[in-house]
Design an enzyme around this catalytic site. Structure first.
Site, PDB file in Angstrom:
ATOM      1  N   ASP A 196       0.840  -1.295  -0.019  1.00  0.00           N
ATOM      2  CA  ASP A 196       0.093  -0.082   0.078  1.00  0.00           C
ATOM      3  C   ASP A 196       0.883   1.105   0.040  1.00  0.00           C
ATOM      4  O   ASP A 196       1.649   1.544   0.836  1.00  0.00           O
ATOM      5  CB  ASP A 196      -1.125  -0.106   1.170  1.00  0.00           C
ATOM      6  CG  ASP A 196      -1.746   0.993   1.308  1.00  0.00           C
ATOM      7  OD1 ASP A 196      -1.985   2.047   0.456  1.00  0.00           O
ATOM      8  OD2 ASP A 196      -2.824   0.856   2.097  1.00  0.00           O
ATOM      9  N   LYS A 253      -1.494  11.297  -2.750  1.00  0.00           N
ATOM     10  CA  LYS A 253      -0.626  11.434  -1.578  1.00  0.00           C
ATOM     11  C   LYS A 253       0.987  11.683  -2.407  1.00  0.00           C
ATOM     12  O   LYS A 253       1.165  13.039  -2.887  1.00  0.00           O
ATOM     13  CB  LYS A 253      -0.265  10.504  -0.655  1.00  0.00           C
ATOM     14  CG  LYS A 253      -1.418  10.001   0.352  1.00  0.00           C
ATOM     15  CD  LYS A 253      -2.805  10.433  -0.038  1.00  0.00           C
ATOM     16  CE  LYS A 253      -3.742   9.888   0.951  1.00  0.00           C
ATOM     17  NZ  LYS A 253      -4.034   8.364   1.132  1.00  0.00           N
ATOM     18  N   HIS A 302     -16.373   7.342  10.962  1.00  0.00           N
ATOM     19  CA  HIS A 302     -15.544   8.818  11.293  1.00  0.00           C
ATOM     20  C   HIS A 302     -16.067   9.886  10.025  1.00  0.00           C
ATOM     21  O   HIS A 302     -16.066  11.207  10.663  1.00  0.00           O
ATOM     22  CB  HIS A 302     -14.145   8.731  11.628  1.00  0.00           C
ATOM     23  CG  HIS A 302     -13.514   8.523  10.248  1.00  0.00           C
ATOM     24  ND1 HIS A 302     -13.433   7.362   9.736  1.00  0.00           N
ATOM     25  CD2 HIS A 302     -12.585   9.229   9.598  1.00  0.00           C
ATOM     26  CE1 HIS A 302     -12.546   7.291   8.572  1.00  0.00           C
ATOM     27  NE2 HIS A 302     -12.137   8.527   8.719  1.00  0.00           N
TER      28      HIS A 302
HETATM   29  C1  LIG Z   1      -5.039   7.551   1.219  1.00  0.00           C
HETATM   30  C2  LIG Z   1      -4.689   6.047   1.533  1.00  0.00           C
HETATM   31  C3  LIG Z   1      -5.459   5.090   0.868  1.00  0.00           C
HETATM   32  C4  LIG Z   1      -6.786   5.419   0.091  1.00  0.00           C
HETATM   33  O1  LIG Z   1      -6.661   6.085  -0.757  1.00  0.00           O
HETATM   34  P1  LIG Z   1      -7.618   7.086  -1.386  1.00  0.00           P
HETATM   35  O2  LIG Z   1      -7.046   8.056  -2.626  1.00  0.00           O
HETATM   36  O3  LIG Z   1      -8.035   8.144  -0.299  1.00  0.00           O
HETATM   37  O4  LIG Z   1      -9.044   6.403  -1.596  1.00  0.00           O
HETATM   38  C5  LIG Z   1      -5.012   3.938   1.074  1.00  0.00           C
HETATM   39  N1  LIG Z   1      -4.072   3.316   1.913  1.00  0.00           N
HETATM   40  C6  LIG Z   1      -3.202   4.429   2.243  1.00  0.00           C
HETATM   41  C7  LIG Z   1      -2.056   4.252   3.117  1.00  0.00           C
HETATM   42  C8  LIG Z   1      -3.650   6.008   2.271  1.00  0.00           C
HETATM   43  O5  LIG Z   1      -2.798   6.958   2.747  1.00  0.00           O
END
Ligand SMILES: *Cc1c(COP(=O)(O)O)cnc(C)c1O
Length: 457
Positions: free
Chosen positions: A214, A257, A449
């Site tokens: 992830d 991100k 939340h």
């Molecule tokens: C943000 C995030 C997700 C989910 O991604 P979205 O773009 O918000 O759907 C999954 N895993 C991690 C570690 C994240 O920071």
């Protein structure tokens, strides 16, 4: 004299923000049922809700958007994007999706069956949601040290190999994959070391279990490996990232991100069988394989963003800003998950509001107080976010109860950091005047939340 540290960019476009009065904020927060997700952004002065999709794009990214090819199939923009992902990650198969949870939805639809067990180092909320929604179980195997917020160790996001092996042994034949989250968001944006990535993958592979990374903050994780792990000082971020991906079998990515875009995500893998399986779900859920829920122009911006954010100066600017805020909080004695993570400070609300019982959600209470103090919107990463146990329906009070101050990329200056620290200090100084917390009046069954309604007691 040694020159001080400064940003590796200058500002070309600005967006006005507005202060408010305490009276206005009291009214707005009540209207939002004491859930800051329900506030209008105009009711917020400094927005630290998330760093997800809230960053500023560069001039190069905006320029790239003009080159977007919006063809339904076979768009040039897809191939730019695909080439960038292949070059940065080493993965052959790439599927775009509209964000990270969509990547999870597409890949997990192929892989997760009812009754499965999916271990991981503190699954992100949507990741856990996509596992539990399929009636499978997510088991946390993060090192115990992550729970001790005052302990300073360099790689607090690591996987406990003992915990992982126990899960793998007890569930043989029933673990479709393991989720390795970098950085470990849920325990405070804490990095995972290269050694731990390697050993985790070796262990999983010994049991025939593939590993999905992830990867939302893979570049920040690579920065910490470069600056904290022996043997990586002289490697580039791109080299470190390639090595991280070389051990795992696939990645799901929230490009909002470390992709430096406002919306986007993808899956990448070398496993042909997974690619074929995921493809079948991409088309009905996300769209055709060369756009997967994204505009051509957004794929172009993402390709540039991934390249920019795997450069040391960019990451150094960002992470030094988080550390600047951390130093201020140190000055004021405010407890947070130590050391400061890559994208955020996680204030230890259980310690700040130690008179508020767990049942009254200390972190959510502190989030409300900070908003009322200065119009700063933080985010509860604690008992509310932890949801209820799917079987017993009891609140899960086993983890940490944090208020996350999440710093958007390339958005605020260190003057804003000073305001945030001062506002938090004011709340901290009068913390014993806060006698009661909050109570839930309405909640959703899963991922509560976001929409929960609360009353202040
Ligand atoms: C943000 C995030 C997700 C989910 O991604 P979205 O773009 O918000 O759907 C999954 N895993 C991690 C570690 C994240 O920071």
């Amino acid at each position: 004299m040694q020159l001080p540290f400064a940003e590796s960019w200058k500002i070309k476009m600005v967006e006005p923000i507005r202060k408010s009065t305490r009276e206005e904020r009291e009214k707005w927060l009540a209207e939002a049922h004491n859930n800051v997700f329900m506030l209008k952004s105009e009711q917020v002065y400094i927005d630290l809700l998330t760093d997800s999709g809230t960053g500023s794009m560069s001039d190069r990214q905006w320029a790239a958007m003009m080159l977007g090819d919006e063809s339904y199939a076979g768009a040039r923009s897809f191939f730019h994007f695909q080439e960038t992902v292949q070059r940065l990650t080493g993965f052959k198969y790439v599927i775009p999706t509209h964000q990270g949870r969509a990547a999870e939805n597409v890949l997990f639809s192929h892989l997760v069956k009812a009754g499965n067990v999916v271990p991981g180092n503190a699954h992100f909320d949507t990741t856990k949601g996509h596992i539990e929604f399929r009636k499978a179980t997510a088991i946390d195997v993060t090192v115990d040290e992550a729970k001790d917020t005052q302990l300073e160790i360099p790689f607090k996001g690591n996987v406990s190999l003992e915990k992982l092996e126990k899960v793998l042994k007890e569930n043989q034949g029933n673990v479709p994959f393991m989720v390795l989250t970098v950085t470990n968001n849920t325990v405070g944006g804490q990095p995972v070391s290269m050694q731990n990535i390697r050993e985790t993958c070796e262990l999983c592979h010994k049991y025939g279990v593939p590993v999905n990374m992830d990867s939302a903050r893979f570049a920040e994780n690579a920065y910490f490996i470069k600056t904290r792990e022996k043997g990586y000082e002289n490697k580039t971020i791109k080299e470190i990232a390639r090595e991280m991906f070389s051990y795992v079998d696939s990645m799901t990515m929230s490009a909002k991100k470390d992709g430096l875009v406002n919306m986007g995500g993808f899956i990448a893998t070398n496993k042909e069988e997974w690619y074929e399986g995921a493809k079948a779900f991409c088309i009905p859920f996300e769209g055709f394989l060369t756009y997967g829920g994204m505009n051509g122009r957004d794929l172009e911006a993402l390709a540039v963003g991934l390249d920019e954010n795997t450069e040391f100066d960019m990451l150094d600017t960002r992470i030094q800003q988080v550390q600047y805020l951390a130093k201020k909080l140190d000055e004021y004695g405010i407890p947070y998950q130590r050391p400061a993570g890559g994208h955020a400070i996680f204030v230890d609300a259980d310690r700040v509001l130690d008179q508020i019982p767990k049942e009254e959600f200390p972190a959510q209470t502190l989030t409300c107080e900070l908003y009322l103090e200065a119009g700063i919107r933080a985010c509860e990463i604690g008992y509310l976010l932890a949801d209820r146990d799917p079987v017993t329906r009891e609140n899960r009070f086993g983890g940490n109860d944090f208020v996350r101050l999440c710093i958007p990329r390339r958005v605020y200056t260190n003057n804003h950091m000073d305001v945030i620290a001062a506002a938090l200090k004011n709340v901290y100084d009068r913390r014993h005047e806060v006698k009661r917390g909050v109570r839930i009046t309405w909640e959703a069954e899963l991922m509560r939340h976001f929409t929960v309604q609360l009353e202040r007691l």
